[in-house]
Design an enzyme around this catalytic site. Structure first.
Site, PDB file in Angstrom:
ATOM      1  N   GLN A 125      -2.697  -4.776   0.021  1.00 54.59           N
ATOM      2  CA  GLN A 125      -2.935  -4.052   1.340  1.00 54.59           C
ATOM      3  C   GLN A 125      -2.988  -2.444   0.933  1.00 54.59           C
ATOM      4  OE1 GLN A 125      -0.696  -1.729   3.209  1.00 54.59           O
ATOM      5  NE2 GLN A 125      -2.307  -1.746   4.713  1.00 54.59           N
ATOM      6  N   SER A 126      -4.237  -2.018   1.250  1.00 53.95           N
ATOM      7  CA  SER A 126      -4.592  -0.890   1.122  1.00 53.95           C
ATOM      8  C   SER A 126      -4.720  -0.138  -0.196  1.00 53.95           C
ATOM      9  CB  SER A 126      -3.732   0.254   2.050  1.00 53.95           C
ATOM     10  OG  SER A 126      -4.254   1.733   2.015  1.00 53.95           O
ATOM     11  N   ALA A 127      -4.007   0.624  -0.849  1.00 61.18           N
ATOM     12  CA  ALA A 127      -3.976   0.955  -2.219  1.00 61.18           C
ATOM     13  C   ALA A 127      -3.378  -0.242  -2.876  1.00 61.18           C
ATOM     14  CB  ALA A 127      -2.960   1.963  -2.352  1.00 61.18           C
ATOM     15  N   HIS A 172      -6.989   1.094  10.154  1.00 59.96           N
ATOM     16  CA  HIS A 172      -6.023   0.727   9.101  1.00 59.96           C
ATOM     17  C   HIS A 172      -4.725   0.427   9.240  1.00 59.96           C
ATOM     18  CE1 HIS A 172      -6.094   1.308   4.700  1.00 59.96           C
ATOM     19  NE2 HIS A 172      -4.989   1.643   4.745  1.00 59.96           N
ATOM     20  N   ASP A 194     -11.548   1.215  10.587  1.00 58.76           N
ATOM     21  CA  ASP A 194     -10.782   1.829   9.672  1.00 58.76           C
ATOM     22  C   ASP A 194     -11.244   3.148   9.316  1.00 58.76           C
ATOM     23  OD1 ASP A 194      -9.214   2.441   7.408  1.00 58.76           O
ATOM     24  OD2 ASP A 194      -8.823   0.283   6.765  1.00 58.76           O
ATOM     25  N   GLY A 240       0.760  -1.115   0.004  1.00 60.52           N
ATOM     26  CA  GLY A 240      -0.034   0.140   0.132  1.00 60.52           C
ATOM     27  C   GLY A 240       0.847   1.310  -0.009  1.00 60.52           C
ATOM     28  N   GLY A 241       0.181   2.461   0.145  1.00 60.50           N
ATOM     29  CA  GLY A 241       0.920   3.542   0.125  1.00 60.50           C
ATOM     30  C   GLY A 241       0.150   4.705  -0.315  1.00 60.50           C
ATOM     31  N   ALA A 242      -1.077   4.566  -0.542  1.00 61.91           N
ATOM     32  CA  ALA A 242      -2.139   5.800  -1.049  1.00 61.91           C
ATOM     33  C   ALA A 242      -1.790   6.078  -2.518  1.00 61.91           C
ATOM     34  CB  ALA A 242      -1.995   6.955  -0.297  1.00 61.91           C
TER      35      ALA A 242
END
Length: 447
Positions: free
Chosen positions: A253-255, A388, A356, A182-184
């Site tokens: 994960q995430s983004a 999150h 989250d 991830g990392g936006a």
């Protein structure tokens, strides 16, 4: 002006990454439940019925194939002296630290340093300082462990690199995880998967952490393309590193969950088309697991705007408003061209914490609902009160029994009672950060 600055920042970041990498080797209308000791899954098989059931290990044992393979570490050239090796690794660590710092500053210069971004940056700094005892230990493992092969080239772009986390035990082909960090969509980096890679490698699982271009180096189309190339490399080359190409699991994960889901559905669409050539097939994946992901960009754009990822920036990442639907997996699976090929999809498992606030858990609920409606096999696992970063950082750094890790292992080792027994009897992981620092970090987290 904005586009010129973005291009300049992208070129600078790409050039720096190229220099750094050259030093490397490798030259739901369904019942969804909250996490409890006896969790319940939601499965889709034609979408006609939904059953509540306890998850238990399969009685059938997995026939283990004993195929000879060479340990790639044993084929490496003789190591240089300890002093020279240490200096090289320290130099590499310094170069990568410089790179990440420079990319962050480039990003802030591009975004403009307003009040909201300044407060988030300060919160991020405090958060990182509080978790630093754990980060330092994981960083030492990442840079100095012989079980980590860093920056293996999988494509032509400067960021087309992946890290391999290899188990010490080499007595047979191992399950493999292709992990998209991830990392936006802005600060993703392959090293962010080191903690997960370390824990899974300790359970005899190979983890490939795939790097990809970030914004403004690239937009979402570039990220999906990079992820797909990385997945292809893993599927077609992992046997050379002791991996079992018949047991490859895709995790994001995430983004990274969003990017990986887009890559998966894009591949399904290719396989439905005529004359489409591809280096990998969806059938090569045993399962897709999404951790704390967002899958409907049309629904999330206003939410992200309120959280500081402004609409103009987000639309730049997603290649404009006209592309939001294309890069929304929840909407893509309902498109006729993909719906007819839903049988190609592997099993899908979505993990999310109900606490989250970066990406609300409703994002996973709605994606699961859309998948069920088209007959996909999907499970949704919710963790009560988890944020999150709890699932991916605080809980693993806390040590002990990690719920998310336990659930991932139960999926990877499903059908293998021997490995499931090993997982159940494995000692708890070591605490890396004191509890009071974890609690403070949770309070100041900007995520």
């Amino acid at each position: 002006m904005g586009s010129e600055l973005a291009a300049t920042a992208g070129y600078a970041a790409e050039e720096e990454m190229a220099v750094s990498s050259s030093a490397e080797d490798g030259s739901v209308d369904a019942p969804f439940l909250l996490r409890s000791p006896s969790s319940v899954s939601v499965g889709g098989g034609g979408g006609a019925s939904q059953k509540r059931r306890r998850r238990t290990a399969s009685e059938a044992s997995l026939h283990r194939v004993s195929l000879p393979f060479s340990n790639p570490l044993s084929s490496l050239p003789a190591s240089p002296s300890r002093g020279a090796s240490f200096r090289r690794e320290v130099g590499h660590a310094a170069a990568e630290t410089y790179l990440v710092t420079r990319l962050t500053l480039t990003l802030l210069r591009y975004l403009g340093i307003g009040y909201r971004w300044m407060t988030k940056f300060l919160a991020l700094t405090c958060y990182a300082i509080l978790l630093m005892p754990g980060f330092l230990q994981v960083g030492y493992y990442y840079f100095f462990s012989t079980q980590v092969r860093r920056s293996i080239i999988y494509g032509e772009q400067a960021r087309n690199r992946l890290d391999l986390h290899l188990p010490r035990n080499t007595d047979g082909p191992k399950p493999v995880v292709a992990f998209v960090t991830g990392g936006a969509w802005i600060i993703g980096y392959k090293a962010w998967g080191s903690l997960l890679g370390k824990h899974l490698a300790e359970r005899d699982i190979i983890v490939a952490c795939i790097d990809y271009r970030n914004f403004p180096q690239g937009t979402i189309g570039d990220m999906v393309q990079d992820a797909s190339q990385g997945i292809s490399f893993v599927c077609n080359n992992i046997a050379n590193y002791g991996g079992d190409p018949n047991r490859v699991f895709l995790i994001g994960q995430s983004a990274g969950s969003h990017i990986a889901a887009c890559a998966l559905l894009e591949q399904v669409n290719k396989e439905c088309g005529e004359g489409e050539n591809s280096d990998w097939n969806v059938s090569q994946l045993k399962a897709y697991m999404g951790i704390s992901g967002g899958y409907n960009m049309l629904n999330l754009i206003d939410y992200f705007h309120g959280r500081g990822l402004y609409r103009s920036i987000f639309l730049g990442i997603m290649e404009g408003e006209q592309s939001l639907q294309r890069f929304s997996p929840e909407l893509t699976v309902q498109h006729e061209s993909v719906r007819c090929a839903v049988h190609l999809l592997p099993r899908i498992i979505l993990f999310h914490g109900t606490g989250d606030y970066s990406i609300p858990s409703d994002a996973s609920k709605m994606f699961a609902d859309a998948l069920l409606r088209v007959g996909a096999e999907v499970d949704l696992i919710l963790y009560e009160g988890k944020t999150h970063t709890d699932l991916f950082l605080q809980d693993p750094l806390r040590g002990g029994k990690d719920e998310l890790l336990r659930d991932i292992l139960s999926i990877i080792h499903a059908g293998d009672p021997i490995e499931l027994a090993k997982d159940a009897n494995a000692p708890p992981s070591r605490r890396l950060v004191p509890e009071f620092m974890l609690q403070l970090a949770r309070r100041v987290s900007p995520f």
